[in-house]
Write a protein that holds these residues in place. Sequence first.
Motif, mmCIF file in Angstrom:
data_model
loop_
_atom_site.group_PDB
_atom_site.id
_atom_site.type_symbol
_atom_site.label_atom_id
_atom_site.label_comp_id
_atom_site.label_asym_id
_atom_site.label_seq_id
_atom_site.Cartn_x
_atom_site.Cartn_y
_atom_site.Cartn_z
ATOM 1 N N GLU A 1 -25.908 -0.996 -35.549
ATOM 2 C CA GLU A 1 -27.194 -1.093 -36.231
ATOM 3 C C GLU A 1 -28.079 -2.129 -35.546
ATOM 4 O O GLU A 1 -27.701 -3.298 -35.423
ATOM 5 C CB GLU A 1 -26.987 -1.463 -37.706
ATOM 6 C CG GLU A 1 -28.266 -1.524 -38.507
ATOM 7 C CD GLU A 1 -28.028 -1.877 -39.965
ATOM 8 O OE1 GLU A 1 -28.980 -1.753 -40.765
ATOM 9 O OE2 GLU A 1 -26.904 -2.286 -40.313
ATOM 10 N N VAL A 2 -29.238 -1.708 -35.131
ATOM 11 C CA VAL A 2 -30.172 -2.589 -34.422
ATOM 12 C C VAL A 2 -30.587 -3.747 -35.331
ATOM 13 O O VAL A 2 -30.944 -3.546 -36.489
ATOM 14 C CB VAL A 2 -31.418 -1.801 -33.963
ATOM 15 C CG1 VAL A 2 -32.418 -2.738 -33.289
ATOM 16 C CG2 VAL A 2 -31.023 -0.680 -33.018
ATOM 17 N N GLY A 3 -30.499 -4.955 -34.787
ATOM 18 C CA GLY A 3 -30.907 -6.138 -35.541
ATOM 19 C C GLY A 3 -29.807 -6.728 -36.404
ATOM 20 O O GLY A 3 -29.940 -7.845 -36.903
ATOM 21 N N GLU A 4 -28.726 -5.988 -36.593
ATOM 22 C CA GLU A 4 -27.609 -6.459 -37.416
ATOM 23 C C GLU A 4 -26.332 -6.645 -36.586
ATOM 24 O O GLU A 4 -25.587 -7.602 -36.786
ATOM 25 C CB GLU A 4 -27.327 -5.463 -38.546
ATOM 26 C CG GLU A 4 -28.437 -5.341 -39.572
ATOM 27 C CD GLU A 4 -28.451 -6.477 -40.571
ATOM 28 O OE1 GLU A 4 -27.385 -7.098 -40.775
ATOM 29 O OE2 GLU A 4 -29.513 -6.746 -41.151
ATOM 30 N N VAL A 5 -26.091 -5.713 -35.690
ATOM 31 C CA VAL A 5 -24.832 -5.679 -34.932
ATOM 32 C C VAL A 5 -25.136 -5.616 -33.442
ATOM 33 O O VAL A 5 -25.886 -4.747 -32.986
ATOM 34 C CB VAL A 5 -23.983 -4.466 -35.348
ATOM 35 C CG1 VAL A 5 -22.716 -4.375 -34.492
ATOM 36 C CG2 VAL A 5 -23.629 -4.538 -36.829
ATOM 37 N N ASP A 6 -24.562 -6.539 -32.676
ATOM 38 C CA ASP A 6 -24.744 -6.530 -31.227
ATOM 39 C C ASP A 6 -23.721 -5.647 -30.525
ATOM 40 O O ASP A 6 -24.000 -5.103 -29.461
ATOM 41 C CB ASP A 6 -24.634 -7.959 -30.675
ATOM 42 C CG ASP A 6 -25.903 -8.774 -30.895
ATOM 43 O OD1 ASP A 6 -26.950 -8.167 -31.216
ATOM 44 O OD2 ASP A 6 -25.849 -10.005 -30.760
ATOM 45 N N GLU A 7 -22.521 -5.539 -31.127
ATOM 46 C CA GLU A 7 -21.451 -4.804 -30.451
ATOM 47 C C GLU A 7 -20.426 -4.318 -31.465
ATOM 48 O O GLU A 7 -20.166 -4.974 -32.469
ATOM 49 C CB GLU A 7 -20.772 -5.724 -29.423
ATOM 50 C CG GLU A 7 -19.731 -5.064 -28.563
ATOM 51 C CD GLU A 7 -19.078 -6.022 -27.562
ATOM 52 O OE1 GLU A 7 -18.116 -5.613 -26.900
ATOM 53 O OE2 GLU A 7 -19.533 -7.181 -27.469
ATOM 54 N N VAL A 8 -19.843 -3.147 -31.190
ATOM 55 C CA VAL A 8 -18.725 -2.608 -31.961
ATOM 56 C C VAL A 8 -17.546 -2.469 -31.001
ATOM 57 O O VAL A 8 -17.695 -1.917 -29.907
ATOM 58 C CB VAL A 8 -19.063 -1.230 -32.573
ATOM 59 C CG1 VAL A 8 -17.889 -0.713 -33.404
ATOM 60 C CG2 VAL A 8 -20.327 -1.311 -33.418
ATOM 61 N N PHE A 9 -16.390 -2.993 -31.385
ATOM 62 C CA PHE A 9 -15.230 -2.937 -30.491
ATOM 63 C C PHE A 9 -13.959 -2.788 -31.316
ATOM 64 O O PHE A 9 -13.977 -2.857 -32.547
ATOM 65 C CB PHE A 9 -15.167 -4.181 -29.603
ATOM 66 C CG PHE A 9 -14.959 -5.471 -30.356
ATOM 67 C CD1 PHE A 9 -13.703 -6.031 -30.476
ATOM 68 C CD2 PHE A 9 -16.037 -6.131 -30.949
ATOM 69 C CE1 PHE A 9 -13.501 -7.213 -31.178
ATOM 70 C CE2 PHE A 9 -15.852 -7.316 -31.649
ATOM 71 C CZ PHE A 9 -14.578 -7.855 -31.761
ATOM 72 N N GLU A 10 -12.842 -2.553 -30.629
ATOM 73 C CA GLU A 10 -11.565 -2.337 -31.301
ATOM 74 C C GLU A 10 -10.514 -3.305 -30.780
ATOM 75 O O GLU A 10 -10.536 -3.688 -29.605
ATOM 76 C CB GLU A 10 -11.093 -0.894 -31.085
ATOM 77 C CG GLU A 10 -12.053 0.166 -31.623
ATOM 78 C CD GLU A 10 -11.630 1.580 -31.268
ATOM 79 O OE1 GLU A 10 -10.573 1.740 -30.610
ATOM 80 O OE2 GLU A 10 -12.345 2.523 -31.637
ATOM 81 N N VAL A 11 -9.612 -3.703 -31.668
ATOM 82 C CA VAL A 11 -8.505 -4.595 -31.322
ATOM 83 C C VAL A 11 -7.204 -3.915 -31.760
ATOM 84 O O VAL A 11 -7.131 -3.402 -32.878
ATOM 85 C CB VAL A 11 -8.634 -5.963 -32.027
ATOM 86 C CG1 VAL A 11 -7.459 -6.863 -31.667
ATOM 87 C CG2 VAL A 11 -9.946 -6.631 -31.657
#
Length: 199
Positions: free
Chosen positions: A137-147
């Motif tokens: 989401e623009v403005g809320e989240v810079d990156e989505v990743f998995e661990v």
Amino acid sequence: MAPDPLDRVLGALNAARQASSDYDLNPEIILPAGRKLRAAGVLVPVISTGGVARVILTKRSSALKHHPGQIAFPGGKQDLGDVDITATALREAQEEIGLDPANVEVLGHLPKHETVTGFDVTPVLARVSHPFVARAEVGEVDEVFEVPLSHLLTLSHFRVEQRRWRGSWRRYYTVPFGPYYVWGATARILRTLAEMARP
């Protein structure tokens, strides 16, 4: 058939367990009685790809008022239109990472967690049924990743560190992974998850 990596966690979901707090490692801090907390829900989404279970996390925008730039679960405060806290977590996950609620199997709630910013957070453990293309989401989240879930269920990967906060030292859990410094409330909730999975 390979065992479900969440089996041990699911077996502990219904056991009585104390809520956690950002103050757990700082017993000298006395919290005021009758304090009012805002309800919030976060999704702890587990997805299996290539036979490996992974937890989906986000890096929050550095422009946010609360916890800027930190690693977090998708989630946020409960809105009046949410029927319950699970609905909050599912709505926020759809908004923040583009995860369709129809692609989610809710497994249960982990113990609540109180944050220093005054939120009473309910972590909603869930399984993502099918792979999807994450959309930050623009403005809320810079990156989505998995661990990898295995990394997060290994208690020896957690460390206690400290930093100055409001004039005193504050201790907190961390569970680093590669370039990602996972700490604070997110690490504490993951620590609870790891404790629940302990044989």
